[in-house]
Every structure is written in C-alpha cells, then in structure tokens.
Design an enzyme around this catalytic site. Structure first.
Site, short mmCIF file in Angstrom:
data_model
loop_
_atom_site.label_atom_id
_atom_site.label_comp_id
_atom_site.label_asym_id
_atom_site.label_seq_id
_atom_site.Cartn_x
_atom_site.Cartn_y
_atom_site.Cartn_z
N HIS A 67 10.05 33.46 15.37
CA HIS A 67 11.38 33.49 14.73
C HIS A 67 12.46 33.36 15.79
CE1 HIS A 67 14.39 34.95 11.71
NE2 HIS A 67 15.00 35.34 12.82
N GLU A 68 12.33 34.13 16.87
CA GLU A 68 13.34 34.08 17.92
C GLU A 68 13.29 32.76 18.69
OE1 GLU A 68 15.70 36.15 17.89
OE2 GLU A 68 14.70 37.40 16.38
N HIS A 122 15.49 30.33 17.14
CA HIS A 122 16.89 30.42 17.56
C HIS A 122 17.07 29.90 19.00
CE1 HIS A 122 17.95 32.60 14.01
NE2 HIS A 122 17.30 33.71 14.33
#
Length: 437
Positions: free
Chosen positions: A24-25, A28
């Site tokens: 998920h990170e 980003h």
C-alpha cells in the site's frame, strides 16, 4: 500439533497483512518519487522505531505496532504564515500540524513539495496505495480461482445412499421399511464416473442432476465408467419433495414463512468435489464482487458497530457479515489452519481471507475523510475545482488549499477510528466469530 497449525495460520495472516500494508505504501511511494516529491520516510507500523536504514534521501524502516504504515512527503500542505499564538485546543492542533508540515520542507527543496504538484498528480499519489491493495487482491483471487481452481461437484460418484429418506427428517440411517434408493438399486457405485444420463452426455454433476430431477418415475439409461470400462445401467428416479433454494442456497419461503417445496426426481447420488480452474477473468470478477460487499458494509458501518456492541452486552450472536478487527482475522486464520481438512482446502480459505482483507483496505481508504487517502483526494479535487472556476471567471489563481484547517475534523475521525478498532478487538477477544460455526 493443532496449536502449531493455529499459530501457523495466525503468522500467515500477519505476514500477509504486513505485505499488504507495505505494498500500500509502495503505491504512494513510487508515484511520489516519479513526480519528484521528496520522501523523507517510508515506515511500516507506528510507535517506537524497531529498525531503519537510510537509502538516498529516504529512511526505510519498521515500527513496533504493525497496524498500518506511512510515507512522509515534503510539503503535504502549504507552509504556514506568521500569525498570532494559537489559543484553544483545536487552534493549537492546527498550529502544531502546520509546524510539523513546515519541518518537512528542506532548504533548497521548496519546489519538490506535494502541494505544488498538479491536482492529477496528487490524486494519483493518494490513490496509488488503495489501488495497490486492489491489484494485490485481484492477483490473489486469480491464483486461487485460475491457478488452483474453485471447488465444484464432479461427475465422479463419491457415495450412493442406500434408501430414500423423507425430506426434512433427522433420521441418519435406513430402516427396514425405507424404500431402496434408485441409484443403489440400479447398481451405481462409489468411484463411478458418469458419462451420460438419459441418453445425454454429461460434463458436470449439475447437468446429470438436472436430468434426474426433471425425470421422476421415468426410466433413464445411464452410462458410467468403472475401472476403465463403460458400464450400462438403468435408473428410475423416484418422486421426492424437496425444498426450493435461492441463488445463495437459502430456503425459499411462502407468505406464511413456510418452506416452498417441489416434486423432483431423486436417485441418491452424491458427487465428489474437485478444484476446477476458472478463466483468468474470474479473479477480477471476484474482486469486484467483494468490493461491493465491503462497500455495503462500510455504508452500514454505524449500525453494524451498534450490533457488535449490543452483542457484547446482551450475549446475542454476532452478525457473520459484520466487521472484524485484525485480531478477529488472525483468529479466523488460525481456526482455518487448525481444522481437519485437506491442506489445499485450508490454503484456499486463507488466501480468500487475505484477498478480502486487501479489498477492505482498498475500500476503507477511499472514504473521503482525512486522514484517510480519500480525504486527501477530496482536498486535491476541491483545489482543482477552485482553480477551474478561477479560469472560467478570469480571476487570479487561488492559493493552494490549506488542509491543516481540517485538523480538528481529522482528530475527530482518528478518535472514532481508534474507538471502532478498540470495540472490534474487544468483541473479537470476548465473543469471536467462527467460520466453522
């Protein structure tokens, strides 16, 4: 051994959760670096730092509480301007947020800040995290459905009942006066492979079952393969009353709440289950279906949480379709791993849990409230609307939206999220849900 299997299921889910958060990170991180934003930290977890290493300008590491993760981007918000000392709790929170934001803007990197990016780039960065969870869920569902397969009834006979039992009976064994089951009477045996029924070639058990059900009292020619040879049999299904079920397997009831029954042909054949690989499109389809289910849960979350709290107070059963904490998911994973079932069956259920967890992360992070990713998307889109309106009305470009003013809302949302997490953890410890009933 059962305890080790249980712990193995919990560890499997913890590793899967860590991987899901880490990706998920990454969702980003990659577009942020691609668009030139200075990223100071990439961290998995919260709280005290366990380990970290600086590579280039970014510090990568792990923290003690593996309940999430974050990346620290330079200039998430416009720098603050000099103003009078803050008064009041919320004003102080806003000022603290502005000060913390200012510290992320390094000298010489004023042009490498998040808030200066075009709106579409900011939206891509913030949607990158949830999108990564959705892609991971599709990958897991695809491996599960197309690589392993979905369990379906095969044309191989697992067992043949000896007699015809009345519908709805609790009787477990045949009595002397019970009529013989047509399949047993015809000579069908466990291990036979159905080739054709009633002159129609069958490729699935559903096809064979449909022919039998629509032929009560009719003599059917049945061809089976037994020990590599074709065997011809004659089968006459008996008429039996069976309850109707809907697409989800639930009984169909009439206006008085009584089960609706219909007369069908019955032979007494039970099929073996086997994993049948599905088309590659099945993975995305399962992900979309799960997304709809999770979105429905999120829409009804207040009522669902109320029911969870009520079950703790009253002792009532929890809604099996209700929300779970990380603790609850871990307990389910341990329960699945320790159950007495084939290893492949347990692996498929664990993969399904992990895929569903990623769909939950995808949907939940799209909620349009700070500090969630959806909240940052809304802020960026609002700025885009303001800029577009300024161009239409031929006015000067507006200043960047200062989202630090929404810190009070962010704090309220964070408190609610912490409260929700605490409630679910207590419920999963005191009154856990079970996949096995």
């Amino acid at each position: 051994m059962e305890i080790l299997l249980y712990l193995g299921g919990v560890v499997f889910m913890l590793i899967g959760l860590g991987l899901s958060i880490g990706l998920h990170e990454v969702g980003h991180l990659l577009p942020a670096k691609l668009f030139g934003v200075r990223v100071g930290q990439y961290m998995i977890g919260f709280g005290p730092r366990l380990w970290s290493k600086r590579i280039g300008e970014t510090e990568y590491g792990f923290k003690a509480l593996p309940l999430g993760g974050f990346i620290s981007m330079s200039g998430m918000y416009p720098p603050s301007t000099k103003s009078a000392p803050a008064r009041g709790l919320f004003a102080s929170l806003v000022q603290d947020a502005r000060s913390a934001n200012d510290e992320t803007i390094a000298d010489g990197d004023e042009d490498r800040v998040f808030y200066r990016l075009p709106v579409w780039k900011r939206v891509i960065i913030m949607l990158g995290g949830p999108a990564m969870n959705f892609v991971l869920a599709i990958a897991i569902f695809t491996i599960m459905a197309s690589g392993i397969g979905i369990q379906q009834a095969s044309t191989t006979v697992a067992s043949v009942t000896e007699c015809v039992l009345p519908a709805g009976t609790t009787q477990q064994s045949c009595a002397s006066d019970d009529p013989a089951a047509p399949a047993a009477e015809a000579g069908v045996r466990a291990g036979d492979v159905l080739i054709s029924v009633g002159g129609e070639r069958v490729r699935t058990f559903a096809e064979a079952s449909a022919i039998i059900q629509r032929s009560p009292g009719e003599q059917l020619d049945v061809v089976v393969e037994r020990a590599g040879e074709r065997v011809d049999l004659t089968l006459t299904p008996v008429a039996a009353e069976r309850g109707q079920v809907d697409a989800e397997g639930r009984p169909v009831l009439d206006d008085q709440g009584e089960p609706i029954t219909r007369t069908v042909g019955y032979a007494g054949i039970f099929a073996q289950s086997e994993y049948v690989p599905q088309p590659l499109a099945t993975g995305p389809e399962l992900a979309i279906q799960q997304t709809g289910a999770v979105a429905s849960l999120v829409v009804n979350l207040p009522a669902k949480l109320w029911n969870v709290g009520a079950s703790l107070v009253t002792g009532a059963e929890r809604d099996p379709n209700g929300p779970l904490s990380v603790v609850g998911v871990g307990r389910l994973a341990g329960e699945v791993a320790a159950t007495d079932a084939p290893v492949l069956n347990r692996l498929v259920v664990l993969m399904n849990l992990l895929a569903a967890l990623n769909i939950a992360l995808f949907v939940f992070n799209l909620i349009p409230l700070l500090p969630l990713d959806g909240g940052h998307v809304v802020v960026a889109l609002w700025e885009g609307v303001k800029r577009a309106w300024a161009r239409i009305t031929r006015r000067p470009a507006p200043k960047p939206v200062d989202a630090t003013r929404l810190v009070p809302v962010t704090v309220v949302v964070a408190v609610l999220l912490i409260g929700m997490g605490a409630l679910l953890i207590v419920a999963d410890l005191v009154k856990p849900m079970s996949l096995l009933g």
